[in-house]
Design a protein around this motif. Structure first.
Motif, mmCIF file in Angstrom:
data_model
loop_
_atom_site.group_PDB
_atom_site.id
_atom_site.type_symbol
_atom_site.label_atom_id
_atom_site.label_comp_id
_atom_site.label_asym_id
_atom_site.label_seq_id
_atom_site.Cartn_x
_atom_site.Cartn_y
_atom_site.Cartn_z
ATOM 1 N N ARG A 181 -12.239 -9.987 -0.429
ATOM 2 C CA ARG A 181 -11.303 -9.400 0.533
ATOM 3 C C ARG A 181 -12.017 -8.443 1.491
ATOM 4 O O ARG A 181 -11.684 -8.367 2.676
ATOM 5 C CB ARG A 181 -10.198 -8.652 -0.233
ATOM 6 N N MET A 182 -13.011 -7.736 1.000
ATOM 7 C CA MET A 182 -13.671 -6.710 1.793
ATOM 8 C C MET A 182 -14.868 -7.226 2.582
ATOM 9 O O MET A 182 -15.518 -6.461 3.303
ATOM 10 C CB MET A 182 -14.132 -5.567 0.877
ATOM 11 N N TYR B 96 -14.333 -7.911 -3.516
ATOM 12 C CA TYR B 96 -15.464 -8.114 -2.614
ATOM 13 C C TYR B 96 -15.195 -9.243 -1.619
ATOM 14 O O TYR B 96 -15.622 -9.171 -0.460
ATOM 15 C CB TYR B 96 -16.738 -8.396 -3.406
ATOM 16 N N ALA C 212 -2.046 -9.339 -0.161
ATOM 17 C CA ALA C 212 -3.366 -9.972 -0.056
ATOM 18 C C ALA C 212 -3.795 -10.655 -1.343
ATOM 19 O O ALA C 212 -4.510 -11.663 -1.307
ATOM 20 C CB ALA C 212 -4.404 -8.924 0.347
ATOM 21 N N VAL D 52 -15.996 -6.103 6.139
ATOM 22 C CA VAL D 52 -16.594 -4.773 6.329
ATOM 23 C C VAL D 52 -18.111 -4.898 6.447
ATOM 24 O O VAL D 52 -18.741 -4.216 7.261
ATOM 25 C CB VAL D 52 -16.219 -3.837 5.159
ATOM 26 N N ALA E 95 -11.027 -6.083 12.302
ATOM 27 C CA ALA E 95 -10.722 -6.651 10.987
ATOM 28 C C ALA E 95 -11.335 -5.830 9.869
ATOM 29 O O ALA E 95 -10.743 -5.685 8.790
ATOM 30 C CB ALA E 95 -11.208 -8.093 10.915
ATOM 31 N N SER E 96 -12.516 -5.276 10.103
ATOM 32 C CA SER E 96 -13.142 -4.444 9.067
ATOM 33 C C SER E 96 -12.305 -3.194 8.807
ATOM 34 O O SER E 96 -12.150 -2.769 7.656
ATOM 35 C CB SER E 96 -14.570 -4.067 9.458
ATOM 36 N N PHE F 66 -8.027 -0.233 1.341
ATOM 37 C CA PHE F 66 -9.018 0.043 0.301
ATOM 38 C C PHE F 66 -9.076 1.545 0.029
ATOM 39 O O PHE F 66 -9.038 1.995 -1.125
ATOM 40 C CB PHE F 66 -10.382 -0.491 0.739
ATOM 41 N N THR G 8 0.819 -1.207 0.000
ATOM 42 C CA THR G 8 0.000 0.000 0.000
ATOM 43 C C THR G 8 0.853 1.258 0.000
ATOM 44 O O THR G 8 1.808 1.372 0.766
ATOM 45 C CB THR G 8 -0.907 0.015 1.246
ATOM 46 N N ASP H 244 -9.109 -3.015 9.161
ATOM 47 C CA ASP H 244 -7.910 -3.494 8.469
ATOM 48 C C ASP H 244 -8.162 -3.657 6.973
ATOM 49 O O ASP H 244 -7.226 -3.606 6.175
ATOM 50 C CB ASP H 244 -7.467 -4.823 9.094
ATOM 51 N N ARG H 245 -9.398 -3.880 6.588
ATOM 52 C CA ARG H 245 -9.748 -3.970 5.171
ATOM 53 C C ARG H 245 -10.009 -2.582 4.574
ATOM 54 O O ARG H 245 -9.637 -2.292 3.443
ATOM 55 C CB ARG H 245 -10.993 -4.842 4.981
#
Length: 213
Positions: free
Chosen positions: A183-184, A181, A100, A187, A151-152, A159, A43, A154-155
């Motif tokens: 990976r996400m 989707y 990822a 969320v 965790a959400s 993004f 990133t 972290d996504r």
């Protein structure tokens, strides 16, 4: 890079009267985890100038947890969430960052990270090492309200960086809408109020050719 043995020798805590063995181990651990600053993720920073490191990522998640707590799907213990996002990537000091969207690299990720956890959390005394390791394991398991919220975030964080850096890692991985989707998905569970925004960003990225249909 300085080794644990060199850290122990340089700090020379064992020679100081009144310093407990537990404190010696804690100080060595604190010095060792400074290496997070040298673990670079795929990133980019939002200005696109360079890749962010793990320490920057963890700090960003902690601030996001404070700011976005009201959007957690369930009531959370903010203190636990902050602890969780602070320690969630520590094992990458030894295991390295795993992209990822790299299917091959993810095949042995779990094994590498378990071995790293044994080594890193083993620097602390048994009780404290176990406590921090349990936070790390809970984060990965996403089986509590705190870990689902963490965790959400972290996504969402990478993004958002992708949105702001012309889809940098999406283009690196030549990713599809389905992959994004998948990976996400956390969320939708952890911060469902943010899902409509996420869907709109995916649609826009597809139109721009940043994500493959």
């Amino acid at each position: 890079m300085i080794s644990v043995e060199q850290i122990e020798k340089t700090l020379d805590l064992a020679s100081v009267e009144g310093i407990s063995k537990k404190l010696q181990r804690q100080m060595v651990f604190i010095a060792e985890v400074d290496k997070m600053k040298a673990i670079f993720r795929r990133t980019l920073l939002t200005d696109g100038s360079r890749r962010e490191n793990d320490a920057e990522h963890s700090w960003h998640l902690a601030l996001m947890a404070i700011v976005l707590e009201e959007y957690a799907a369930e009531p959370v213990n903010l203190g636990r969430v902050l602890a969780m996002v602070t320690v969630h990537d520590l094992v990458e000091i030894y295991a390295g960052d795993t992209f990822a969207f790299d299917a091959s690299a993810n095949q042995d990720k779990a094994q590498r990270e378990q071995e790293a956890a044994n080594k890193l959390f083993g620097l602390l005394d048994e009780e404290q090492g176990r406590k921090i390791r349990q936070l790390w394991e809970e984060f990965d398991a996403m089986n509590t309200a705190d870990s689902r919220f963490a965790a959400s975030l972290d996504r969402i964080q990478p993004f958002m960086h992708n949105v702001l850096t012309d889809g940098h890692t999406w283009k690196l991985g030549s990713v599809t809408k389905e992959q994004v989707y998948r990976r996400m998905a956390p969320v939708k569970t952890g911060t469902p109020a943010l899902w409509p925004w996420l869907e709109a960003q995916v649609a826009g990225a597809i139109k721009k050719g940043l994500i493959r249909e």
